[in-house]
Scaffold this motif. Structure first.
Motif, PDB file in Angstrom:
ATOM      1  N   LEU A 185      -7.103  -9.321  11.806  1.00  0.00           N
ATOM      2  CA  LEU A 185      -6.916  -7.867  11.805  1.00  0.00           C
ATOM      3  C   LEU A 185      -5.875  -7.452  10.770  1.00  0.00           C
ATOM      4  O   LEU A 185      -6.044  -6.479  10.036  1.00  0.00           O
ATOM      5  N   ASN A 186      -4.798  -8.238  10.702  1.00  0.00           N
ATOM      6  CA  ASN A 186      -3.739  -7.867   9.765  1.00  0.00           C
ATOM      7  C   ASN A 186      -4.135  -8.141   8.314  1.00  0.00           C
ATOM      8  O   ASN A 186      -3.700  -7.427   7.422  1.00  0.00           O
ATOM      9  N   ASN A 222     -14.686  -4.175   8.733  1.00  0.00           N
ATOM     10  CA  ASN A 222     -13.415  -4.903   8.730  1.00  0.00           C
ATOM     11  C   ASN A 222     -12.272  -3.980   8.365  1.00  0.00           C
ATOM     12  O   ASN A 222     -11.458  -4.299   7.514  1.00  0.00           O
ATOM     13  N   THR A 223     -12.232  -2.844   8.974  1.00  0.00           N
ATOM     14  CA  THR A 223     -11.186  -1.923   8.574  1.00  0.00           C
ATOM     15  C   THR A 223     -10.158  -1.733   9.683  1.00  0.00           C
ATOM     16  O   THR A 223     -10.314  -2.237  10.787  1.00  0.00           O
ATOM     17  N   PHE A 224      -9.130  -1.004   9.347  1.00  0.00           N
ATOM     18  CA  PHE A 224      -8.060  -0.742  10.282  1.00  0.00           C
ATOM     19  C   PHE A 224      -8.006   0.783  10.377  1.00  0.00           C
ATOM     20  O   PHE A 224      -7.528   1.449   9.453  1.00  0.00           O
ATOM     21  N   THR A 272      -6.024  -6.165   2.995  1.00  0.00           N
ATOM     22  CA  THR A 272      -7.085  -6.314   1.982  1.00  0.00           C
ATOM     23  C   THR A 272      -8.018  -5.105   1.894  1.00  0.00           C
ATOM     24  O   THR A 272      -8.632  -4.885   0.862  1.00  0.00           O
ATOM     25  N   ALA A 273      -8.123  -4.338   2.984  1.00  0.00           N
ATOM     26  CA  ALA A 273      -9.027  -3.183   2.927  1.00  0.00           C
ATOM     27  C   ALA A 273      -8.413  -2.038   2.125  1.00  0.00           C
ATOM     28  O   ALA A 273      -9.099  -1.082   1.803  1.00  0.00           O
ATOM     29  N   PHE A 274      -7.145  -2.109   1.831  1.00  0.00           N
ATOM     30  CA  PHE A 274      -6.498  -0.951   1.205  1.00  0.00           C
ATOM     31  C   PHE A 274      -5.874  -1.212  -0.153  1.00  0.00           C
ATOM     32  O   PHE A 274      -5.484  -0.279  -0.834  1.00  0.00           O
ATOM     33  N   THR A 305       0.868  -1.181   0.000  1.00  0.00           N
ATOM     34  CA  THR A 305       0.000   0.000   0.000  1.00  0.00           C
ATOM     35  C   THR A 305       0.907   1.233   0.000  1.00  0.00           C
ATOM     36  O   THR A 305       2.112   1.111   0.174  1.00  0.00           O
ATOM     37  N   ASN A 306       0.317   2.416  -0.186  1.00  0.00           N
ATOM     38  CA  ASN A 306       1.180   3.601  -0.056  1.00  0.00           C
ATOM     39  C   ASN A 306       0.951   4.293   1.280  1.00  0.00           C
ATOM     40  O   ASN A 306       1.063   5.504   1.396  1.00  0.00           O
TER      41      ASN A 306
END
Ligand code: UDP
Ligand code: MG
Length: 327
Positions: free
Chosen positions: A229-230, A190-192, A235-237, A161-162
């Protein structure tokens, strides 16, 4: 006079106080008394208006009784959201974000690993115009396994990711209300939260903060929860793991094609032979395992897509303890 009400604030109520402190609580009865004792004096001494919003994330111990008592002791500055079950730390923070009234929002863990005394450091940065301030834990007081797992995830995150953060796991953070509004509007599940905030921030920064050992109890994160969580963090980004996989699968296909051609050549020109059978099995098992990883990876994305499409309520609130909004 304090009263108990439910959902008196709209998600995007205008920021009418200076600082909102958001704390998720899951089975923290051993930590809450000392947290109250240390947190409120720090906030009282800020010389700013503030509120503390606790989300009880379905604790099975007496956390909700302690939170209710604290609400009754300081109803002017305390709000409690009581979930009817355990929806996870990030959903607990999200529920509070939907109700905050502060210009700046600070998140904090309830177990005193993030010393409340460090909050003014974060506020110095938000005063200086930064809209997303991440705490970077100095001398992290966690197990070796957790420290190395974080390093590994950091490495993967940096490459996929950036998002630029030196300590994504630290929950001692401050955000402008605009960033928090963006997080709420995203409707993410399901986000961080620290990573999502980073993607929405115009001017992010970090500050070193102290880190302490958990005061009481044990971490609420089992290995399974940590892995989930990880996965969320990656995957969310980004979908780059899928792209890496496709690239790798293409390279494997090229190699396999070459192997098939060599074997076909030998079969035609040298006749039937059993040599190399085990090598072939080795290659086959390897390729099957690669396929399985690929199916798992796709499953992660499909599962998350399914949860979004299904559109169920992300969490259920039992009740909210807060002074009436008009008071
Ligand atoms: N927490 C929560 N719901 C959960 C797990 C944790 O609200 O399902 C809260 C917990 O009470 C604490 C914070 O999130 O305030 C961080 O949890 P913990 O200390 O267990 O995590 P660690 O520090 O080990 O990463
Ligand atoms: Mg902790």
């Amino acid at each position: 006079m304090s009263t108990t009400s439910s959902l008196t604030h709209s998600p995007f109520a205008p920021a009418i106080i200076d600082v909102s402190v958001v704390i998720p609580v899951y089975n923290e009865q051993g930590n809450l008394p000392l947290l109250f004792q240390r947190l409120y004096p720090v906030l009282d001494n800020l010389g700013r208006s503030y509120e503390v919003i606790f989300t009880n994330d379905g604790s099975a111990d007496s956390s909700i009784e302690l939170l209710t008592a604290q609400f009754n002791a300081r109803p002017d500055v305390t709000r409690v959201i009581d979930f009817n079950g355990n929806y996870g730390q990030h959903m607990a923070i999200m529920a509070a974000f939907e109700r905050v009234r502060g210009k700046v929002i600070v998140t904090l863990d309830a177990d005193l690993q993030n010393p409340p005394e460090e909050i003014p450091k974060l506020l110095e940065k938000t005063d200086a115009g930064y809209d997303c301030v991440g705490g970077a834990r100095q001398n992290r007081q966690d197990t070796i396994f957790r420290r190395y797992a974080s390093k590994l995830v950091n490495f993967v995150r940096k490459r996929s990711t950036n998002i630029e953060m030196s300590d994504q796991g630290c929950m001692l953070r401050a955000y402008s209300c605009a960033v928090v509004e963006g997080i709420v509007r995203s409707g993410a599940i399901n986000t961080f939260i620290p990573a999502l905030a980073y993607t929405l921030a115009k001017k992010p920064t970090e500050v070193p903060v102290r880190h302490e050992e958990r005061h009481a109890g044990v971490s609420n994160y089992s290995i399974g929860k940590l892995i989930r969580l990880n996965f969320d963090l990656i995957t969310a980004f980004t979908i780059s793991p899928l792209q890496w996989f496709t690239t790798f699968a293409l390279a494997c296909s090229g190699g396999s094609l070459f192997l098939v051609l060599v074997l076909a050549f030998r079969r035609i020109f040298l006749g039937a032979e059993a040599e190399g059978l085990f090598t072939l099995f080795g290659v086959l098992f390897f390729l099957i395992s690669v396929c399985m990883v690929g199916i798992g990876l796709i499953g992660e994305y499909v599962g998350r897509t399914y949860q979004v499409v299904r559109g169920r309520t992300r969490y259920q609130v039992n009740r909210v303890l807060e002074k009436d909004a008009q008071e």
